[in-house]
Design an enzyme around this catalytic site. Structure first.
Site, PDB file in Angstrom:
ATOM      1  N   LYS A  48      85.394  18.753   6.232  1.00 24.05           N
ATOM      2  CA  LYS A  48      84.308  18.520   5.275  1.00 24.05           C
ATOM      3  C   LYS A  48      84.000  19.790   4.489  1.00 24.05           C
ATOM      4  O   LYS A  48      83.884  19.769   3.252  1.00 24.05           O
ATOM      5  CB  LYS A  48      83.057  18.048   6.013  1.00 24.05           C
ATOM      6  CG  LYS A  48      81.849  17.800   5.113  1.00 24.05           C
ATOM      7  CD  LYS A  48      80.538  18.022   5.841  1.00 24.05           C
ATOM      8  CE  LYS A  48      80.290  19.474   6.126  1.00 24.05           C
ATOM      9  NZ  LYS A  48      78.971  19.777   6.694  1.00 24.05           N
ATOM     10  N   SER A 106      75.641  22.715   6.562  1.00 27.40           N
ATOM     11  CA  SER A 106      76.703  23.103   5.624  1.00 27.40           C
ATOM     12  C   SER A 106      76.780  22.002   4.569  1.00 27.40           C
ATOM     13  O   SER A 106      77.444  20.989   4.771  1.00 27.40           O
ATOM     14  CB  SER A 106      78.041  23.253   6.353  1.00 27.40           C
ATOM     15  OG  SER A 106      77.978  24.297   7.290  1.00 27.40           O
ATOM     16  N   LYS A 120      78.965  29.444   2.094  1.00 29.48           N
ATOM     17  CA  LYS A 120      79.334  28.994   3.441  1.00 29.48           C
ATOM     18  C   LYS A 120      80.666  28.245   3.420  1.00 29.48           C
ATOM     19  O   LYS A 120      81.532  28.450   4.277  1.00 29.48           O
ATOM     20  CB  LYS A 120      78.232  28.100   4.025  1.00 29.48           C
ATOM     21  CG  LYS A 120      78.609  27.378   5.324  1.00 29.48           C
ATOM     22  CD  LYS A 120      78.948  28.348   6.451  1.00 29.48           C
ATOM     23  CE  LYS A 120      79.542  27.646   7.667  1.00 29.48           C
ATOM     24  NZ  LYS A 120      78.619  26.771   8.360  1.00 29.48           N
TER      25      LYS A 120
END
Length: 296
Positions: free
Chosen positions: A243, A99, A174
């Site tokens: 994150k 990611s 994503k």
């Protein structure tokens, strides 16, 4: 028809079952991870060769998958003195399945092109349970030509492969997916806690939500399984969720996404409170403590 050897870098909670799915599909693997035990365990399979460095992986495979925690680590694996770029074969395709930060991914793709290789992004959604069964949802950023080469490999790990656009677009998608997921989890937990304080049964509440318009992924697959059970072990770290939310909010250049900003603020506060190693479902405990409501 012989299947190519696939390079696989990153054998964590997601990477390991993804690599095992490739083995089950008949591929041979050249693997690398800083965790020597994870490599040794997988290398018990005769079709797995352990690599001492990322460069060693690149020497053995022309399709190289990276499944790592952050873009910074991906950069180190690719650009380091013993990294993939130091020996990558012309015509190779690096499939960045972490990611990542879209801008960083695009910079790496441009650098790969300078070595005669291609880098595409193919992050996944579905968690450890779907990684185990090869049922991940995979987003793909890159050319149609690259997709035609790597799609059979991706199909061994996922049941859905959707091209989102050019390189970097899949990492953006994503992050946005995880923003929606995080928002659904947060609002759902707040509703559960309000209902419990009122006197409603939490298990019944989840059943009603799942039969009604309040249903979402968290009500279906997380609340009973990981929160109300008291297990809090879904397998995706709270730090990693924060994150990803930061990456998503980085796309909001005009800072107009007010609810999303509040969502990130809450998740970030939970991460600071609960510390390293917390599962993302432990956000529920953080919210419960603030609301003075008891959860398992």
């Amino acid at each position: 028809m012989t299947t190519p050897t696939i390079g696989f870098i990153g054998l964590g909670s997601m990477g390991k079952p993804m690599a095992q799915c490739l083995l089950q599909a008949g591929y041979s693997l050249a693997v690398y991870d800083t965790n020597a035990q994870a490599v040794a365990t997988l290398a018990q399979n005769e079709r797995v060769s352990a690599s001492a460095t990322p460069a060693d992986v690149a020497k053995r495979a022309s399709i190289i998958i990276t499944m790592l925690p952050t873009s910074a680590i991906v950069e180190q694996v690719l650009r380091g003195s013993d990294g993939v770029f130091s020996v990558v074969q012309p015509g190779s395709i690096i499939v960045e399945m972490s990611s990542g930060v879209p801008a960083a991914t695009r910079a790496l793709a441009q650098e790969a092109q300078g070595h005669g290789a291609a880098l595409v992004d193919a992050p996944v959604s579905g968690g450890v349970s779907r990684a185990n069964t090869g049922d991940l949802s995979i987003m793909f950023g890159g050319t149609d030509a690259s997709l035609s080469i790597v799609e059979p490999v991706l199909r061994a790990m996922g049941s859905s492969v959707v091209r989102t656009g050019e390189v970097g677009s899949a990492h953006a998608m994503k992050a946005l997916n995880n923003l929606v997921s995080a928002g659904g989890f947060l609002i759902g937990i707040e509703a559960i806690l309000m209902g419990k304080r009122f006197g409603l049964d939490t298990e019944v509440m989840v059943d009603v939500l799942n039969a009604s318009t309040g249903m979402n992924n968290s009500t279906q697959k997380k609340f009973k399984q990981f929160v109300l059970s008291g297990k809090y072990n879904a397998g995706f770290g709270l730090e990693l969720m924060v994150k990803d939310l930061g990456i998503a909010l980085g796309l909001d250049e005009n800072h107009t996404a007010e609810f999303s900003q509040l969502c990130l603020k809450t998740w970030r506060a939970a991460a600071e409170s609960l510390g390293k190693g917390a599962d993302h479902t432990e956000l529920a405990k953080f919210i419960a403590q603030r609301c003075d409501v008891t959860l398992p």
